[in-house]
Design a protein around this motif. Structure first.
Motif, PDB file in Angstrom:
ATOM      1  N   GLU A   1      42.756  36.887  49.417  1.00  0.00           N
ATOM      2  CA  GLU A   1      41.447  37.352  49.868  1.00  0.00           C
ATOM      3  C   GLU A   1      40.349  36.883  48.929  1.00  0.00           C
ATOM      4  OE1 GLU A   1      38.537  38.575  51.830  1.00  0.00           O
ATOM      5  OE2 GLU A   1      40.480  39.156  52.671  1.00  0.00           O
ATOM      6  N   SER A   2      39.333  36.225  49.470  1.00  0.00           N
ATOM      7  CA  SER A   2      38.269  35.655  48.636  1.00  0.00           C
ATOM      8  C   SER A   2      37.084  36.594  48.473  1.00  0.00           C
ATOM      9  CB  SER A   2      37.781  34.332  49.241  1.00  0.00           C
ATOM     10  OG  SER A   2      37.283  34.534  50.550  1.00  0.00           O
ATOM     11  N   GLU A   3      37.045  37.706  49.199  1.00  0.00           N
ATOM     12  CA  GLU A   3      35.920  38.639  49.109  1.00  0.00           C
ATOM     13  C   GLU A   3      36.058  39.604  47.933  1.00  0.00           C
ATOM     14  OE1 GLU A   3      33.250  38.378  50.925  1.00  0.00           O
ATOM     15  OE2 GLU A   3      34.140  36.674  51.985  1.00  0.00           O
ATOM     16  N   ILE A   4      37.194  39.593  47.260  1.00  0.00           N
ATOM     17  CA  ILE A   4      37.426  40.486  46.126  1.00  0.00           C
ATOM     18  C   ILE A   4      36.880  39.835  44.859  1.00  0.00           C
ATOM     19  CG2 ILE A   4      39.207  41.624  44.736  1.00  0.00           C
ATOM     20  CD1 ILE A   4      40.966  41.617  47.257  1.00  0.00           C
ATOM     21  N   SER A   5      36.186  40.614  44.043  1.00  0.00           N
ATOM     22  CA  SER A   5      35.622  40.084  42.794  1.00  0.00           C
ATOM     23  C   SER A   5      36.696  40.043  41.711  1.00  0.00           C
ATOM     24  CB  SER A   5      34.454  40.958  42.334  1.00  0.00           C
ATOM     25  OG  SER A   5      33.414  40.944  43.283  1.00  0.00           O
TER      26      SER A   5
ATOM     27  N   SER B   1      44.196  32.730  43.806  1.00  0.00           N
ATOM     28  CA  SER B   1      43.096  33.688  44.000  1.00  0.00           C
ATOM     29  C   SER B   1      41.838  33.127  43.350  1.00  0.00           C
ATOM     30  CB  SER B   1      43.447  35.039  43.368  1.00  0.00           C
ATOM     31  OG  SER B   1      44.651  35.548  43.908  1.00  0.00           O
TER      32      SER B   1
ATOM     33  N   SER C   1      35.731  34.840  40.545  1.00  0.00           N
ATOM     34  CA  SER C   1      34.299  35.046  40.809  1.00  0.00           C
ATOM     35  C   SER C   1      33.447  34.450  39.703  1.00  0.00           C
ATOM     36  CB  SER C   1      34.003  36.537  40.970  1.00  0.00           C
ATOM     37  OG  SER C   1      34.783  37.088  42.010  1.00  0.00           O
TER      38      SER C   1
ATOM     39  N   TYR D   1      46.185  42.503  44.661  1.00  0.00           N
ATOM     40  CA  TYR D   1      45.037  41.592  44.706  1.00  0.00           C
ATOM     41  C   TYR D   1      45.350  40.165  44.273  1.00  0.00           C
ATOM     42  CZ  TYR D   1      42.351  45.887  45.239  1.00  0.00           C
ATOM     43  OH  TYR D   1      41.861  47.082  45.686  1.00  0.00           O
TER      44      TYR D   1
END
Length: 332
Positions: A19-23, A166, A169, A261
């Motif tokens: 998932e790329s929306e997780i910081s 992953s 950010s 994550y």
């Protein structure tokens, strides 16, 4: 094919993107050896983590080992200064996090950097008694805004024959913050006029006043840059700290977060969409390498060189077709 391959393939893995929306942030401690992490195992688990997401400021409080190479007298002085500082009383912060203003607003200020310690026993050191001993060091840094052309970092995790990537950010470099020295600088301002000789008795202490500094740059571009920096410092000063709990790397909770994550959570990995390259191999080489130069025509590099090769390639195909037509005519 000759059996002279010196670079054989010894393993292959299926690659999956999480998932790329997780910081996800990577903290770099530039003055810390790799074998001495800030964790519970080394007795220096961070006590606090603060973050200003809009301006990208990060601060981490780590314990100081007061039993080795520690000056207790200075530790008491710095601790007292932080306790009595105007910034700590007003709940502000020092340095860049406070917009370089001693009275900056923002939660979780300098008061969080000092712990009240009483009846401390130290072998070979004077007893600080009930003083405010400075036992925490603050490390701070700022997230650099991403720009076009910056590298994209990934965190890799293996699970069997699957490699999970992953996206990171940001990478934050943390340096020691000298908030205790800023607090010491405030002390003479608040205590000025005390302990002086008789001729100074009765004189009122000068009132502290805010001074607005206006900077006029020689060039318009420089003036815009200065104005932008001042606006950024104001935003740093006004933004509130967000506080987060630090989870040690060896705890069960930390491993649960790692599994949640850092691994793709879709059970049907075979049904995931396949990656397709959006760039050709030749374009990829041009972007990652130095400009290629045609020895016959040094003025042609990169895109021009590629177009020239395509042009000659079409001409070569046309000449080949003409040769085939001539052969057929001669045969007939």
């Amino acid at each position: 094919m000759a059996k002279t391959d010196n670079d054989p393939i010894i393993a292959s893995y299926d690659v999956y993107l999480t998932e790329s929306e997780i910081s996800r942030y990577v903290l770099q401690y530039l003055d810390r050896p790799a074998g001495h992490a800030y964790d519970d195992r080394n007795g220096q688990k961070p006590t606090s983590f603060r973050f200003k997401p809009k301006t990208g400021l990060v601060e981490v409080d780590v314990p100081i080992n007061t039993r080795v190479n520690y000056d207790v007298s200075k530790g008491l002085r710095y601790g007292e200064a932080l306790k009595k500082s105007r910034s700590a009383r007003e709940g502000g912060a020092y340095g860049m996090a406070g917009g370089f203003s001693a009275g900056a607003g923002g939660g979780g200020g300098a008061a969080a950097k000092v712990k009240m310690e009483a009846d401390v026993e130290m072998s070979g050191m004077p007893d600080p008694g009930s003083g405010n001993l400075m036992r925490v060091q603050t490390l701070g840094g700022r997230i650099k805004n991403a720009e076009e052309g910056d590298p994209v970092y990934m965190l890799a995790a293996f699970r069997g024959k699957n490699l999970h990537l992953s996206p990171v950010s940001a990478v934050v470099q943390l340096h020691p913050q000298l908030h205790h020295l800023d607090a010491m600088d405030e002390m003479p301002k608040t205590g000025r006029g005390k302990g002086r000789k008789d001729e100074d008795d009765g004189r009122p202490e000068p009132e502290a006043r805010t001074i607005d500094v206006k900077i006029k740059a020689a060039e318009d571009g420089e003036a815009a840059m200065v104005a932008g920096n001042l606006d950024l410092l104001k935003k740093m000063q006004e933004e509130k700290w967000g506080k987060y709990e630090w989870v040690d790397a060896e705890t069960e909770e930390s491993w649960h977060i790692y599994e949640s994550y850092m691994m793709h959570q879709d059970e049907d990995l075979e049904g995931l969409p396949q990656l397709e390259s959006a760039i050709e191999s030749e374009d990829y080489l041009d972007k990652m390498s130095a400009p290629r130069i045609d020895p016959a025509r040094p003025e042609m590099t990169g895109w021009a060189m590629k177009q020239n090769r395509k042009k000659h390639g079409k001409q070569g195909e046309g000449n080949q077709d003409e040769g085939q037509d001539q052969d057929q005519t001669q045969g007939s």
